[in-house]
Each structure stands twice: as structure tokens, then as C-alpha cells.
Design an enzyme around this catalytic site. Structure first.
Site, PDB file in Angstrom:
ATOM      1  N   LYS A   1       0.372  11.646   5.270  1.00  0.00           N
ATOM      2  CA  LYS A   1       0.750  10.678   6.307  1.00  0.00           C
ATOM      3  C   LYS A   1       1.364   9.438   5.683  1.00  0.00           C
ATOM      4  O   LYS A   1       2.398   8.930   6.136  1.00  0.00           O
ATOM      5  CB  LYS A   1      -0.478  10.337   7.144  1.00  0.00           C
ATOM      6  CG  LYS A   1      -0.281   9.269   8.207  1.00  0.00           C
ATOM      7  CD  LYS A   1      -0.689   7.875   7.739  1.00  0.00           C
ATOM      8  CE  LYS A   1      -2.165   7.790   7.414  1.00  0.00           C
ATOM      9  NZ  LYS A   1      -2.553   6.409   6.987  1.00  0.00           N
TER      10      LYS A   1
ATOM     11  N   LYS B   1       0.837  -1.210   0.000  1.00  0.00           N
ATOM     12  CA  LYS B   1       0.000   0.000   0.000  1.00  0.00           C
ATOM     13  C   LYS B   1       0.867   1.253   0.000  1.00  0.00           C
ATOM     14  O   LYS B   1       0.545   2.249  -0.670  1.00  0.00           O
ATOM     15  CB  LYS B   1      -0.936   0.002   1.209  1.00  0.00           C
ATOM     16  CG  LYS B   1      -1.818   1.243   1.309  1.00  0.00           C
ATOM     17  CD  LYS B   1      -2.700   1.427   0.085  1.00  0.00           C
ATOM     18  CE  LYS B   1      -3.436   2.769   0.101  1.00  0.00           C
ATOM     19  NZ  LYS B   1      -4.456   2.871   1.152  1.00  0.00           N
TER      20      LYS B   1
END
Length: 292
Positions: free
Chosen positions: A237, A169
Site C-alpha cells: 500500500k 515516511k
């Protein structure tokens, strides 16, 4: 199946809705006014993470950051406090691969199973049940989770052991960020040169520059519609996770660092909760071509 579902944001709410529609009993934690429709559709309101997990065969998490997952799993009234032997925890958040391996070990020690299964596809894929799901864990955990993952996604891959899904991811987020930045720069360039960016986007969709991001996010840039989607602050993030891991491996990621800085500029301009396609607006502001 009895499912505890924790995290009902832009992505989590439609995912929970799809599970309810598929006939599962879904215990929902963090129900707000905007997600009351899930209770009306048959979901059951849970008062805490532990309450969501008490009767669950499977607990699914869809949370913003690593610290949120840790708190929900191991904090006061957390999942671990109510974990039954054999309960499968599926974390579909995008968090640190290192922390994921630690969380999995603790859940396993408590008698549960763990699968990290972060997703790609945005709110569009979450609503349609066509997400790309990147799973890390044992073959047995993946096999057990597959019927539920098939409700939520169209492309489901067992990448490897625990943490492998999160690693994949992070790689996805690098590629998406750099592609969004490239589309934003290209359309900003066209507009600054006096050419209609809508026409340029349409023309490029027939060539080698064509991509899903040019199709979806390029249209958002043309329309100046930046409702999330996927928030810039969350994508930044994820890029921070990439840069931190890269530093530990002495791996240079210069363009990832550039995208991270552009997202920081967006946040400084009050766009942290806008869709990541709003990088186009940041570039427009820098060029003196402010967009609405």
C-alpha cells in the site's frame, strides 16, 4: 494527560501500552480479545472513535490506510463529531500526504490542531519505545506533541508543514522495501549456490553491506520466520502511494515498481499478512526452493 488512542494492531497496541505505562489516561478504541491486556493495564475501553475523543486532550491514530483515517475522523461517530476546541489530533498512520493536508484543514476548521507523525521501526521499535517519528505540522503542534512522542520514539524529527511527515515516511518505505528486496535476493542467491545463508549474513554484517535490515530481516529470512512485523499488504500500500505520487510528478521510480510487483506476487501466494521479510520466500518459490 487524557489521550484517545484509535487503532490497536501490531504497532498500535504496544504504543498504547507504553503511554499507559507512562501514567497517561488512555481511552482505547477497537479493543479486541488480543488487546484486552491494555484494559487490564489501566486503559479505558471506548465504544467509538467519538467516545475515545470526548475527554481527550490529544487523539492518536494508528490505522492501516487513508480510507480508515478518513472514516475514523469524519465518519459516523468519528473524532470530528466529539472534537473539543484545541484538541490535538496526531495521525501516526502511513497514508497519503495529499489526503493528510485535506484532513488537517478540516480538523483545523473544526477548532482542533493536527500533526502527521508516521513512524518507522516496526513492532520491535513500537514495543521498546524506540520508534523513528517523522512529524509534519506547525511548530506549536509539534512542541505540544513532543512529550508524548518521546514516550513512543527515540528519534523524533519535525520535517516540515502538514504532510511533510507522510512524505518522509513514503521515502522511508521506498528505501526499506528496496533494501529488504536486496537482502532477500542476496541470501536467496547464496542458498541457491550451495552456501549457508546464515554464514553469509553473519559475514556481511561486518562489511559495507551491513544494515539494520540485514540484521533483523536477514535473520528472519535465515530462520524462515515471517510473523509480522509489518505486513506485506501494508507495505505494498505504501509503495502504491509512492508510485502514485511519482506519476503525478513525472518521476521514474523503477526499482520501487519492481518491489511493488514482488509484493503483489507475495499477496497472490497468500503472504499478504506475512512480514515483509517474506519476500525471501517468494524468491525461493520462484527458484524452486520453497521455504516453510
Amino acid at each position: 494527560m487524557q489521550i484517545g488512542f484509535i487503532g490497536l494492531g501490531v504497532m498500535g497496541a504496544p504504543m498504547a501500552a507504553n503511554l499507559i505505562a507512562a501514567g497517561h489516561t488512555v481511552h482505547l478504541h477497537r479493543v479486541k480479545e488480543s488487546t484486552e491486556h491494555l484494559v487490564e493495564a489501566g486503559g479505558r475501553r471506548a465504544t467509538s472513535a467519538a467516545d475515545a475523543a470526548t475527554e481527550a486532550d490529544v487523539v492518536i491514530l494508528m490505522l492501516p490506510d487513508t480510507s480508515d483515517v478518513e472514516d475514523v475522523l469524519f465518519g459516523t461517530d468519528g473524532v470530528a463529531a466529539a472534537l473539543r476546541p484545541g484538541t490535538l489530533v496526531i495521525d501516526m498512520s502511513s497514508i497519503s500526504p495529499v489526503a493528510t493536508r485535506s484532513f488537517a484543514a478540516r480538523i483545523t476548521d473544526a477548532g482542533g490542531e493536527y500533526l502527521d507523525a508516521p513512524v518507522s521501526g516496526g513492532d520491535v521499535g513500537a514495543r521498546a519505545g524506540t520508534l523513528t517519528i517523522l512529524a509534519g505540522g506547525t511548530a506549536a503542534a509539534f512542541e505540544r506533541a513532543t512529550p508524548l512522542l518521546e514516550v513512543l520514539g527515540a528519534t523524533i524529527t519535525h520535517v516540515g508543514d502538514v504532510g511533510a511527515g507522510q512524505t518522509a515516511k513514503v521515502a522511508n518505505q521506498i528505501i526499506v522495501a528496496l533494501t529488504i528486496q536486496a537482502v532477500a535476493e542476496g541470501l536467496t542467491f547464496a542458498e541457491a549456490a550451495g552456501v549457508d545463508p546464515a554464514v553469509v549474513r553473519e559475514a556481511l554484517m561486518g562489511g559495507f553491506a551491513s544494515s539494520r535490515i540485514l540484521e533483523v530481516h536477514g535473520q528472519r529470512m535465515v530462520d524462515h520466520t515471517y510473523d509480522p512485523g509489518f505486513r506485506i499488504r501494508l507495505h505494498r500500500k505504501d509503495l502504491g502511494l509512492a508510485l502514485g505520487s511519482a506519476r503525478a510528478m513525472d518521476l521514474p521510480l523503477p526499482h520501487t515498481a519492481s518491489a511493488h510487483e514482488l509484493m503483489s506476487a507475495a499477496i497472490a501466494q497468500g503472504l499478504g499478512d506475512a512480514d515483509h521479510s517474506a519476500l525471501h520466500r517468494v524468491l525461493g518459490n520462484a527458484a524452486g526452493r520453497a521455504t516453510t
